[in-house]
Write an enzyme that holds these catalytic residues in place. Structure first.
Site, PDB file in Angstrom:
ATOM      1  N   VAL A  14     -69.379  -0.029 -54.000  1.00 59.64           N
ATOM      2  CA  VAL A  14     -69.895   0.250 -52.826  1.00 59.64           C
ATOM      3  C   VAL A  14     -70.737   1.366 -52.886  1.00 59.64           C
ATOM      4  O   VAL A  14     -72.064   1.261 -52.488  1.00 59.64           O
ATOM      5  CB  VAL A  14     -68.894   0.272 -51.566  1.00 59.64           C
ATOM      6  CG1 VAL A  14     -69.774   0.103 -50.082  1.00 59.64           C
ATOM      7  CG2 VAL A  14     -67.863  -0.998 -51.558  1.00 59.64           C
ATOM      8  N   GLU A 188     -56.312  -8.546 -56.757  1.00 52.99           N
ATOM      9  CA  GLU A 188     -56.239  -7.652 -57.687  1.00 52.99           C
ATOM     10  C   GLU A 188     -55.087  -7.848 -58.534  1.00 52.99           C
ATOM     11  O   GLU A 188     -54.191  -8.785 -58.435  1.00 52.99           O
ATOM     12  CB  GLU A 188     -56.052  -6.361 -56.738  1.00 52.99           C
ATOM     13  CG  GLU A 188     -57.181  -5.711 -56.133  1.00 52.99           C
ATOM     14  CD  GLU A 188     -57.237  -4.586 -55.205  1.00 52.99           C
ATOM     15  OE1 GLU A 188     -56.129  -3.895 -55.425  1.00 52.99           O
ATOM     16  OE2 GLU A 188     -58.054  -4.489 -54.251  1.00 52.99           O
ATOM     17  N   LYS A 203     -56.441  -4.172 -40.502  1.00 52.36           N
ATOM     18  CA  LYS A 203     -57.582  -4.510 -39.973  1.00 52.36           C
ATOM     19  C   LYS A 203     -57.250  -4.854 -38.423  1.00 52.36           C
ATOM     20  O   LYS A 203     -58.089  -4.561 -37.470  1.00 52.36           O
ATOM     21  CB  LYS A 203     -58.143  -5.750 -40.715  1.00 52.36           C
ATOM     22  CG  LYS A 203     -58.760  -4.952 -42.132  1.00 52.36           C
ATOM     23  CD  LYS A 203     -59.312  -6.119 -42.894  1.00 52.36           C
ATOM     24  CE  LYS A 203     -59.700  -5.526 -44.298  1.00 52.36           C
ATOM     25  NZ  LYS A 203     -59.946  -6.562 -45.463  1.00 52.36           N
TER      26      LYS A 203
HETATM   27  P1  NAP Z   1     -64.478   1.985 -56.510  1.00 56.25           P
HETATM   28  O1  NAP Z   1     -65.412   0.789 -57.035  1.00 56.25           O
HETATM   29  O2  NAP Z   1     -62.947   2.013 -57.133  1.00 56.25           O
HETATM   30  O3  NAP Z   1     -65.104   3.409 -56.250  1.00 56.25           O
HETATM   31  C1  NAP Z   1     -64.770   4.479 -56.084  1.00 56.25           C
HETATM   32  C2  NAP Z   1     -65.390   5.681 -56.291  1.00 56.25           C
HETATM   33  O4  NAP Z   1     -64.809   6.960 -56.059  1.00 56.25           O
HETATM   34  C3  NAP Z   1     -65.927   5.893 -57.922  1.00 56.25           C
HETATM   35  O5  NAP Z   1     -67.268   6.111 -58.077  1.00 56.25           O
HETATM   36  C4  NAP Z   1     -64.845   6.944 -58.474  1.00 56.25           C
HETATM   37  O6  NAP Z   1     -65.586   7.927 -59.164  1.00 56.25           O
HETATM   38  C5  NAP Z   1     -64.864   7.904 -57.062  1.00 56.25           C
HETATM   39  N1  NAP Z   1     -63.551   8.699 -56.920  1.00 56.25           N
HETATM   40  C6  NAP Z   1     -62.339   8.031 -56.893  1.00 56.25           C
HETATM   41  N2  NAP Z   1     -61.514   9.222 -56.653  1.00 56.25           N
HETATM   42  C7  NAP Z   1     -62.340  10.285 -56.842  1.00 56.25           C
HETATM   43  C8  NAP Z   1     -61.841  11.602 -56.849  1.00 56.25           C
HETATM   44  N3  NAP Z   1     -60.651  12.063 -56.821  1.00 56.25           N
HETATM   45  N4  NAP Z   1     -62.802  12.361 -57.005  1.00 56.25           N
HETATM   46  C9  NAP Z   1     -64.165  12.082 -56.976  1.00 56.25           C
HETATM   47  N5  NAP Z   1     -64.468  10.933 -56.869  1.00 56.25           N
HETATM   48  C10 NAP Z   1     -63.570   9.895 -56.893  1.00 56.25           C
HETATM   49  O7  NAP Z   1     -64.312   1.684 -54.898  1.00 56.25           O
HETATM   50  P2  NAP Z   1     -65.072   0.582 -54.143  1.00 56.25           P
HETATM   51  O8  NAP Z   1     -64.773  -0.987 -54.513  1.00 56.25           O
HETATM   52  O9  NAP Z   1     -66.479   0.945 -54.140  1.00 56.25           O
HETATM   53  O10 NAP Z   1     -64.555   0.976 -52.367  1.00 56.25           O
HETATM   54  C11 NAP Z   1     -64.950   2.231 -51.978  1.00 56.25           C
HETATM   55  C12 NAP Z   1     -64.238   2.033 -50.493  1.00 56.25           C
HETATM   56  O11 NAP Z   1     -64.730   1.153 -49.875  1.00 56.25           O
HETATM   57  C13 NAP Z   1     -62.796   1.696 -50.348  1.00 56.25           C
HETATM   58  O12 NAP Z   1     -61.997   2.454 -49.487  1.00 56.25           O
HETATM   59  C14 NAP Z   1     -62.614   0.440 -50.181  1.00 56.25           C
HETATM   60  O13 NAP Z   1     -61.313  -0.032 -49.618  1.00 56.25           O
HETATM   61  C15 NAP Z   1     -63.674   0.044 -49.348  1.00 56.25           C
HETATM   62  N6  NAP Z   1     -64.189  -1.062 -49.422  1.00 56.25           N
HETATM   63  C16 NAP Z   1     -64.646  -1.887 -50.533  1.00 56.25           C
HETATM   64  C17 NAP Z   1     -65.049  -3.121 -50.408  1.00 56.25           C
HETATM   65  C18 NAP Z   1     -65.396  -3.825 -51.581  1.00 56.25           C
HETATM   66  O14 NAP Z   1     -65.753  -4.870 -51.529  1.00 56.25           O
HETATM   67  N7  NAP Z   1     -65.411  -3.041 -52.804  1.00 56.25           N
HETATM   68  C19 NAP Z   1     -65.017  -3.909 -48.972  1.00 56.25           C
HETATM   69  C20 NAP Z   1     -64.776  -3.091 -48.053  1.00 56.25           C
HETATM   70  C21 NAP Z   1     -64.383  -1.800 -47.987  1.00 56.25           C
HETATM   71  P3  NAP Z   1     -65.811   7.396 -60.899  1.00 56.25           P
HETATM   72  O15 NAP Z   1     -66.801   6.106 -60.557  1.00 56.25           O
HETATM   73  O16 NAP Z   1     -66.047   8.635 -61.310  1.00 56.25           O
HETATM   74  O17 NAP Z   1     -64.442   6.835 -61.137  1.00 56.25           O
END
Ligand code: NAP
Length: 432
Positions: A14, A188, A203
């Site tokens: 995202v 997952e 939700k």
């Molecule tokens: P993701 O792909 O796992 O990305 C997480 C990002 O956060 C990565 O860039 C990671 O860095 C960074 N990160 C994680 N821990 C960190 C830390 N301790 N310090 C600094 N950076 C950190 O997650 P996502 O799918 O984009 O989802 C993000 C949020 O949106 C979540 O809360 C999820 O529940 C919500 N969401 C997601 C979706 C979806 O479809 N994906 C839908 C609705 C809501 P690195 O890249 O360097 O590892």
């Protein structure tokens, strides 16, 4: 033109799409908000990782704490509880507006975080935390602010909808449909939060809080997942004109609110019955507006980034105009009612001996417990083909509205009958 500093925490699925929109659509965003949105940094774990969208190298940092300090708007898209929680609290303390999609954190700490934001007079928005791309929270809080919502029913978890839809269309058992969902990336590696209904419950708590102006937490939600739904349940439901969906339901009842997540039979022609695959939808009933349906993608980098950017633009407009952060209304304090207080129609599937008098014994038990039968269908199965050998009767009963306790007592009594082989399933029916 005013410049607003935007800090982005996370550049995964995202976050990288949010970075793309902020960097590529600067003119459009400025025209829509009246401010230049300047992306001042992107906090990640690994600054050298290859990303779906590559922002200029100098924007990436591992020092999220310093980044949030100078920001007007902080977008938290790291996920997980820590350090996301601490960084959101730090942002609030520094007076930044916070936008997050972190449903897991809001499920655990939502009420405390909303309280902190209220006290600090800053805005905390989380449209992306419920049903991905679907704009549902702002319609509830803004568009329907002059109406009274009576019920919200949502398919808010794409993984379980994919599994149930696959079972419905192919006749697969739950474990096979889950394996297929995992293979295709819809589930997952550890699917517990989805299949046990916890994600939908988180939700549901958010939807109920906004719809009924009271803060509800995850533990207020009665939660049943889909692991017990069998191919037989799905086939029997289909045969009777129903489809099984995992619904998050928030409903205003006499004396309070019911918030629950459970597998539910819906008539196939109900608008939510048509939601296929990993799509999400939320069906809202309001006193003046009547029935409304919101449908779309519940996940995915770009779709979810759209919801995040909606919150960012809304926050930027407010910052341009000035004035305190708009917090969600909590003017009502409606208690959560226990599941026993809910009355719904039920679908009961039984396997009984094919003997004279079985139907009257079963009907008598329903009557004794005050549960009225709406319809009963019987199919007789014989061991040696039609009309030969001992048989069993498959019974499908749909009740009128009944209380949970009365239904449970009826099912217990039926289970005690010597002519009953098994009560195969008991499911709630909605949307009739
Ligand atoms: P993701 O792909 O796992 O990305 C997480 C990002 O956060 C990565 O860039 C990671 O860095 C960074 N990160 C994680 N821990 C960190 C830390 N301790 N310090 C600094 N950076 C950190 O997650 P996502 O799918 O984009 O989802 C993000 C949020 O949106 C979540 O809360 C999820 O529940 C919500 N969401 C997601 C979706 C979806 O479809 N994906 C839908 C609705 C809501 P690195 O890249 O360097 O590892």
């Amino acid at each position: 033109m005013k410049t607003l500093k935007v800090a982005l925490l996370g550049a995964g699925n995202v976050g990288s799409q949010v970075a793309r929109i902020l960097l590529e659509d600067t003119e459009v965003l400025a025209a829509r908000t009246g401010a230049r949105l300047e992306l001042v940094g992107i906090a990640v774990r690994n600054v050298d990782a290859t990303r779906e969208y590559a922002a200029p190298r100098e924007l990436y940092t591992t020092d999220a704490s310093t980044l949030v300090r100078g920001a007007d708007i902080v977008i938290e898209l790291m996920g997980g509880l820590e350090p996301a929680r601490t960084l959101i609290l730090e942002s609030i303390e520094h007076g930044a507006t916070v936008v997050t999609g972190n449903k897991a954190l809001l499920a655990v700490d939502g009420p405390a975080l909303y309280e902190k934001a209220d006290q600090a007079g800053v805005q905390l928005s989380y449209e992306a935390a419920v049903a991905g791309a679907i704009p549902i929270l702002r319609p509830i809080t803004d568009s329907l602010a002059g109406d009274k919502i009576t019920r919200v029913m949502g398919i808010v978890n794409g993984t379980t909808n994919f599994i149930l839809d696959a079972m419905d269309s192919t006749g697969a058992e739950f474990s096979d449909a889950l394996a297929e969902a995992t293979r295709l990336g819809y589930a997952e590696a550890d699917p517990t939060a989805d299949i046990e209904g916890h994600d939908a419950a988180a939700k549901g708590a958010i939807l109920a809080s906004l719809a009924f102006h009271t803060r509800y937490a995850l533990e207020d939600v009665h939660c049943e997942g889909i692991t017990g739904v069998t191919a037989t349940d799905i086939a029997a439901a289909k045969d009777a004109g129903y489809v099984i969906k995992l619904l998050a339901i928030a409903e205003k009842l006499d004396g309070g609110v019911s918030v629950r997540v459970h597998p539910t039979l819906l008539p196939r022609e109900h608008p939510l019955g048509a939601v296929r695959g990993a799509f999400n939808a939320v069906f809202v009933e309001a006193e003046s507006a009547g029935e409304l349906m919101f449908y779309g993608r519940g996940a995915g980098g770009s779709p979810t980034a759209s919801a995040v950017m909606g919150d960012v633009v809304s926050a930027a407009r407010r910052l341009v105009l000035g004035g305190p952060g708009r917090t969600d209304s909590t003017i009502e304090v409606l208690p959560v009612l226990p599941i026993d207080a809910v009355s719904t129609r039920y679908y009961i599937h039984l396997d009984a001996a094919d003997q004279p008098g079985v139907l009257s014994k079963i009907s008598a038990l329903f009557a004794e417990n005050g549960v009225s039968i709406e319809s009963m269908r019987q199919t007789v199965h014989r061991e040696h083909g039609e009309n030969e050998g001992p048989g069993s009767a498959e019974l499908r009963i749909v009740t009128h509205r009944a209380g949970e306790a009365a239904l449970a007592a009826t099912v217990k009594a039926i289970n005690g009958l010597d002519v009953i082989n098994s009560v195969t399933s008991v499911l709630r029916v909605e949307g009739v």
